[in-house]
Design a protein around this motif. Structure first.
Motif, PDB file in Angstrom:
ATOM      1  N   LEU A 170      50.356 -13.622  -2.703  1.00  0.00           N
ATOM      2  CA  LEU A 170      48.848 -13.307  -1.894  1.00  0.00           C
ATOM      3  C   LEU A 170      48.562 -12.500  -1.310  1.00  0.00           C
ATOM      4  CD1 LEU A 170      47.554 -16.476  -0.605  1.00  0.00           C
ATOM      5  CD2 LEU A 170      46.091 -15.314  -2.315  1.00  0.00           C
ATOM      6  N   LEU A 171      49.915 -11.920  -0.647  1.00  0.00           N
ATOM      7  CA  LEU A 171      49.896 -10.813  -0.005  1.00  0.00           C
ATOM      8  C   LEU A 171      52.065 -10.128  -0.237  1.00  0.00           C
ATOM      9  CD1 LEU A 171      49.191  -8.677   2.219  1.00  0.00           C
ATOM     10  CD2 LEU A 171      49.787 -11.299   3.876  1.00  0.00           C
ATOM     11  N   ARG A 172      52.054  -9.133  -0.466  1.00  0.00           N
ATOM     12  CA  ARG A 172      53.162  -8.627  -0.508  1.00  0.00           C
ATOM     13  C   ARG A 172      53.643  -8.113   0.236  1.00  0.00           C
ATOM     14  NH1 ARG A 172      56.409 -11.870  -4.783  1.00  0.00           N
ATOM     15  NH2 ARG A 172      55.058 -11.728  -6.594  1.00  0.00           N
ATOM     16  N   PRO A 173      55.095  -7.769   0.436  1.00  0.00           N
ATOM     17  CA  PRO A 173      56.015  -7.535   2.068  1.00  0.00           C
ATOM     18  C   PRO A 173      55.961  -5.676   1.193  1.00  0.00           C
ATOM     19  CG  PRO A 173      56.836  -8.437   1.364  1.00  0.00           C
ATOM     20  CD  PRO A 173      56.090  -9.408   0.490  1.00  0.00           C
ATOM     21  N   ALA A 174      55.235  -4.290   2.248  1.00  0.00           N
ATOM     22  CA  ALA A 174      55.928  -3.550   2.184  1.00  0.00           C
ATOM     23  C   ALA A 174      57.302  -3.276   1.799  1.00  0.00           C
ATOM     24  CB  ALA A 174      55.609  -3.042   3.183  1.00  0.00           C
ATOM     25  N   HIS A 175      58.025  -3.786   2.160  1.00  0.00           N
ATOM     26  CA  HIS A 175      59.151  -3.857   1.832  1.00  0.00           C
ATOM     27  C   HIS A 175      60.417  -4.678   1.859  1.00  0.00           C
ATOM     28  CE1 HIS A 175      63.311  -1.659   1.371  1.00  0.00           C
ATOM     29  NE2 HIS A 175      63.556  -2.285   2.684  1.00  0.00           N
ATOM     30  N   ALA A 189      53.498  -3.240   6.638  1.00  0.00           N
ATOM     31  CA  ALA A 189      53.359  -1.541   6.766  1.00  0.00           C
ATOM     32  C   ALA A 189      51.580  -2.322   7.974  1.00  0.00           C
ATOM     33  CB  ALA A 189      52.359  -1.218   5.864  1.00  0.00           C
ATOM     34  N   ARG A 190      51.616  -1.827   8.438  1.00  0.00           N
ATOM     35  CA  ARG A 190      50.593  -1.907   9.203  1.00  0.00           C
ATOM     36  C   ARG A 190      49.219  -2.484   9.354  1.00  0.00           C
ATOM     37  NH1 ARG A 190      49.538  -2.760  14.963  1.00  0.00           N
ATOM     38  NH2 ARG A 190      52.223  -1.633  15.185  1.00  0.00           N
ATOM     39  N   GLY A 191      48.770  -1.285   7.642  1.00  0.00           N
ATOM     40  CA  GLY A 191      47.760  -1.745   6.875  1.00  0.00           C
ATOM     41  C   GLY A 191      47.879  -2.153   5.886  1.00  0.00           C
ATOM     42  N   GLN A 192      48.618  -3.385   5.977  1.00  0.00           N
ATOM     43  CA  GLN A 192      48.378  -5.176   5.268  1.00  0.00           C
ATOM     44  C   GLN A 192      47.896  -5.928   5.866  1.00  0.00           C
ATOM     45  OE1 GLN A 192      52.704  -5.104   3.938  1.00  0.00           O
ATOM     46  NE2 GLN A 192      51.316  -5.936   2.241  1.00  0.00           N
ATOM     47  N   LEU A 193      47.515  -4.909   7.946  1.00  0.00           N
ATOM     48  CA  LEU A 193      46.843  -6.292   8.522  1.00  0.00           C
ATOM     49  C   LEU A 193      45.536  -7.186   8.514  1.00  0.00           C
ATOM     50  CD1 LEU A 193      48.257  -5.296  12.007  1.00  0.00           C
ATOM     51  CD2 LEU A 193      48.994  -7.430  11.386  1.00  0.00           C
ATOM     52  N   GLU A 194      44.575  -6.655   7.312  1.00  0.00           N
ATOM     53  CA  GLU A 194      43.368  -6.287   7.871  1.00  0.00           C
ATOM     54  C   GLU A 194      43.346  -7.321   6.541  1.00  0.00           C
ATOM     55  OE1 GLU A 194      38.926  -6.676   7.983  1.00  0.00           O
ATOM     56  OE2 GLU A 194      40.848  -5.026   8.738  1.00  0.00           O
ATOM     57  N   GLN A 195      44.363  -7.530   5.064  1.00  0.00           N
ATOM     58  CA  GLN A 195      44.283  -8.346   4.243  1.00  0.00           C
ATOM     59  C   GLN A 195      44.578  -9.234   4.780  1.00  0.00           C
ATOM     60  OE1 GLN A 195      46.250  -6.989   0.895  1.00  0.00           O
ATOM     61  NE2 GLN A 195      45.962  -8.943  -0.833  1.00  0.00           N
ATOM     62  N   ALA A 196      46.243  -9.278   5.280  1.00  0.00           N
ATOM     63  CA  ALA A 196      46.356 -10.385   6.122  1.00  0.00           C
ATOM     64  C   ALA A 196      45.630 -12.013   6.906  1.00  0.00           C
ATOM     65  CB  ALA A 196      47.855 -10.446   6.851  1.00  0.00           C
ATOM     66  N   ARG A 197      44.663 -10.445   7.464  1.00  0.00           N
ATOM     67  CA  ARG A 197      44.000 -12.037   9.325  1.00  0.00           C
ATOM     68  C   ARG A 197      42.701 -12.097   7.617  1.00  0.00           C
ATOM     69  NH1 ARG A 197      43.839  -6.730  12.482  1.00  0.00           N
ATOM     70  NH2 ARG A 197      45.287  -6.747  14.251  1.00  0.00           N
ATOM     71  N   LYS A 214      56.379 -18.578   7.931  1.00  0.00           N
ATOM     72  CA  LYS A 214      56.376 -19.638   6.902  1.00  0.00           C
ATOM     73  C   LYS A 214      55.326 -19.478   5.896  1.00  0.00           C
ATOM     74  CE  LYS A 214      56.684 -24.351   5.970  1.00  0.00           C
ATOM     75  NZ  LYS A 214      56.597 -25.960   6.485  1.00  0.00           N
ATOM     76  N   ALA A 215      53.890 -18.857   6.906  1.00  0.00           N
ATOM     77  CA  ALA A 215      53.086 -19.233   5.891  1.00  0.00           C
ATOM     78  C   ALA A 215      53.020 -17.600   5.295  1.00  0.00           C
ATOM     79  CB  ALA A 215      51.701 -18.912   7.038  1.00  0.00           C
ATOM     80  N   LEU A 216      53.449 -16.201   5.453  1.00  0.00           N
ATOM     81  CA  LEU A 216      53.725 -15.550   4.986  1.00  0.00           C
ATOM     82  C   LEU A 216      54.421 -15.403   4.089  1.00  0.00           C
ATOM     83  CD1 LEU A 216      54.028 -12.745   7.929  1.00  0.00           C
ATOM     84  CD2 LEU A 216      52.153 -12.886   6.741  1.00  0.00           C
ATOM     85  N   ARG A 217      55.694 -16.035   4.284  1.00  0.00           N
ATOM     86  CA  ARG A 217      56.555 -15.851   3.095  1.00  0.00           C
ATOM     87  C   ARG A 217      56.306 -17.227   1.621  1.00  0.00           C
ATOM     88  NH1 ARG A 217      60.481 -16.672   7.191  1.00  0.00           N
ATOM     89  NH2 ARG A 217      59.658 -19.175   7.996  1.00  0.00           N
ATOM     90  N   LEU A 218      55.032 -18.192   1.805  1.00  0.00           N
ATOM     91  CA  LEU A 218      54.457 -18.510   0.996  1.00  0.00           C
ATOM     92  C   LEU A 218      52.891 -17.482   0.572  1.00  0.00           C
ATOM     93  CD1 LEU A 218      53.656 -20.827  -0.615  1.00  0.00           C
ATOM     94  CD2 LEU A 218      52.048 -21.617   1.121  1.00  0.00           C
ATOM     95  N   TYR A 219      52.688 -16.995   1.068  1.00  0.00           N
ATOM     96  CA  TYR A 219      52.026 -15.941   0.130  1.00  0.00           C
ATOM     97  C   TYR A 219      52.642 -14.999  -0.491  1.00  0.00           C
ATOM     98  CZ  TYR A 219      48.375 -18.310   3.923  1.00  0.00           C
ATOM     99  OH  TYR A 219      47.966 -19.019   4.694  1.00  0.00           O
ATOM    100  N   ARG A 243      43.228 -15.431  -3.743  1.00  0.00           N
ATOM    101  CA  ARG A 243      44.186 -14.248  -4.877  1.00  0.00           C
ATOM    102  C   ARG A 243      42.466 -13.924  -5.692  1.00  0.00           C
ATOM    103  NH1 ARG A 243      46.412 -17.184  -7.945  1.00  0.00           N
ATOM    104  NH2 ARG A 243      48.417 -17.370  -6.438  1.00  0.00           N
ATOM    105  N   GLU A 244      41.533 -14.967  -5.887  1.00  0.00           N
ATOM    106  CA  GLU A 244      40.610 -14.452  -6.659  1.00  0.00           C
ATOM    107  C   GLU A 244      40.187 -13.571  -5.697  1.00  0.00           C
ATOM    108  OE1 GLU A 244      36.990 -15.466  -9.727  1.00  0.00           O
ATOM    109  OE2 GLU A 244      38.257 -16.720  -8.701  1.00  0.00           O
ATOM    110  N   VAL A 245      39.917 -13.853  -4.143  1.00  0.00           N
ATOM    111  CA  VAL A 245      38.945 -12.896  -3.427  1.00  0.00           C
ATOM    112  C   VAL A 245      39.140 -11.378  -3.063  1.00  0.00           C
ATOM    113  CG1 VAL A 245      38.180 -13.328  -1.051  1.00  0.00           C
ATOM    114  CG2 VAL A 245      37.764 -14.819  -2.506  1.00  0.00           C
ATOM    115  N   CYS A 246      40.995 -11.639  -2.846  1.00  0.00           N
ATOM    116  CA  CYS A 246      41.508 -11.163  -2.592  1.00  0.00           C
ATOM    117  C   CYS A 246      41.678  -9.409  -3.471  1.00  0.00           C
ATOM    118  CB  CYS A 246      42.744 -10.686  -2.212  1.00  0.00           C
ATOM    119  SG  CYS A 246      42.471 -11.764  -0.537  1.00  0.00           S
TER     120      CYS A 246
END
Length: 399
Positions: free
Chosen positions: A25-30, A41-49, A15-20, A65-68
């Motif tokens: 804030l965090l778009r899915p790779a596909h 993508a596994r490379g998105q884990l760092e930004q998600a954390r 649910k949080a990922l869908r909100l982001y 969003r500004e920090v990211c």
């Protein structure tokens, strides 16, 4: 990775990922065009954390969003700035909570105690307290100009120590804002003056501030002080370099309470029963190091950053002051001073001088004289006030 697998790895809920995703804030790779199912993508884990950690800090999503969007160094700077704001807000709330606890505790002790009634319905003579006061400020023997300001009156006692190119106007503006709470003409204002209790006709003064309204009155006065200090530095090439400390006591309507307002490294002391107590806490780098156990008071006296302020009116420092409600007692003697006095006179010498002085006028002249005899490397200012008995005749019953 599916959204479920990615959520477990990032310790976020789907649910949080869908909100982001919706907030960019965090778009899915596909995204599967047929099912709308999200893949990461596994490379998105760092930004998600990072997003998860920032949410745990309580950072608003817009700020995240500004920090990211920043690189690592810029993101770190954004987090530091956010947390400094959080700490300042928390400190302000802590001071407010402490003030309200003091105020409500005082109400619980005083409610229903108006004094015994006489058989005819009148009250006995109600004994209240009042202030006898004096103030003095001096340029000292080294500084070319006096950037301190003082005030002593029947309701307000204040000392401000300006700094920077516009320090003099800044301290004057800070004191003027508190002086607006005064209920009688000032006994002492401005550099180089001293005075004692004013004898204005009580009928000509403004009504006293009720105890329940003192917090709002002080908040308005401090905000006005901040505006005044900033206006004093307006137009200067570096306005952030100028500001002022402020330490003040405001006498409220009960005749037995003082509200203490303090920011910076000017100080307030209380002499009670022969003991001298410092009732303010310096907002300085060295005091914070003493509090953390990294520095002793003796080491702090010679530290190169001993005058570096963490809080002040104006400048770049946070401006939220401490506010305390104190119970005054007959026989108390209060001393307010700039650091030009407290850094020169050791506590025991200060206690001796304040104790030995017969009157507030004697005290301020003795203190400034001692500092001048010791070289007076800075401007020196002080206010001394005695709490004395002031009998108020009871009103006669109507008719």
């Amino acid at each position: 990775m599916t959204i479920g697998a990615f959520a477990r790895a990032a310790r976020l809920s789907p649910k949080a990922l869908r909100l982001y995703d919706e907030l960019d804030l965090l778009r899915p790779a596909h995204v599967d065009p047929a099912t709308g199912y999200r893949y990461y993508a596994r490379g998105q884990l760092e930004q998600a954390r990072l997003v998860a950690w920032l949410r745990r800090l309580g950072m608003p999503l817009a700020r995240i969003r500004e920090v990211c969007t920043r690189d690592a160094q810029g993101a770190a700077r954004q987090v530091r700035e956010y947390w400094a704001e959080v700490e300042a807000t928390t400190a302000a709330r802590r001071e407010l909570a402490a003030f309200l606890v003091d105020h409500l505790s005082q109400l619980s002790h005083t409610s229903g105690k108006d004094g015994p009634a006489m058989s005819d319905g009148s009250r006995k003579c109600d004994v209240r307290l009042r202030l006898h006061y004096a103030a003095l400020t001096d340029t000292g023997l080294v500084r070319p100009a006096n950037q301190d300001a003082v005030h002593a009156g029947s309701r307000v006692l204040a000392v401000a120590d300006g700094f920077g190119p516009c320090g003099g106007p800044a301290s004057a503006a800070a004191v003027a804002a508190l002086r607006a709470l005064e209920d009688a003409p000032a006994a002492t204002t401005g550099p180089g003056t001293a005075g004692s209790e004013d004898t204005a006709d009580p009928a000509s003064v403004r009504p006293p501030i009720p105890a329940g309204e003192i917090l709002n009155a002080l908040d308005d006065a401090v905000r006005e002080a901040v505006r005044g200090v900033r206006d004093a530095a307006h137009g200067h090439p570096a306005p952030q370099e100028s500001g002022s400390t402020l330490t003040a006591l405001v006498w409220n309507a009960t005749g037995s309470q003082l509200a203490l307002v303090h920011i910076g490294d000017s100080r307030a002391y209380l002499l009670r029963s022969g003991e001298l107590y410092q009732i303010t806490h310096d907002h300085t780098v060295v005091q914070s190091m003493i509090d953390d156990g990294r520095l002793t008071p003796a080491e702090a006296a010679a530290h190169p950053q001993r005058s570096f302020l963490l809080k002040a009116l104006g400048g770049d420092a946070p401006w939220t002051p401490e506010i305390r409600l104190r119970e005054a007692r007959e026989g108390d003697r209060y001393v307010l001073c700039s650091d030009g006095l407290s850094t020169v006179l050791p506590p025991e010498r200060l206690r001796q001088a304040v104790t030995a002085a017969a009157t507030p006028q004697d005290a301020v002249h003795e203190l400034v004289g001692l500092v001048r005899a010791a070289g007076a490397p800075d401007n020196v200012s002080c206010v001394v006030a005695d709490v004395t008995r002031a009998p108020v005749p009871a009103e006669s019953p109507a008719g």
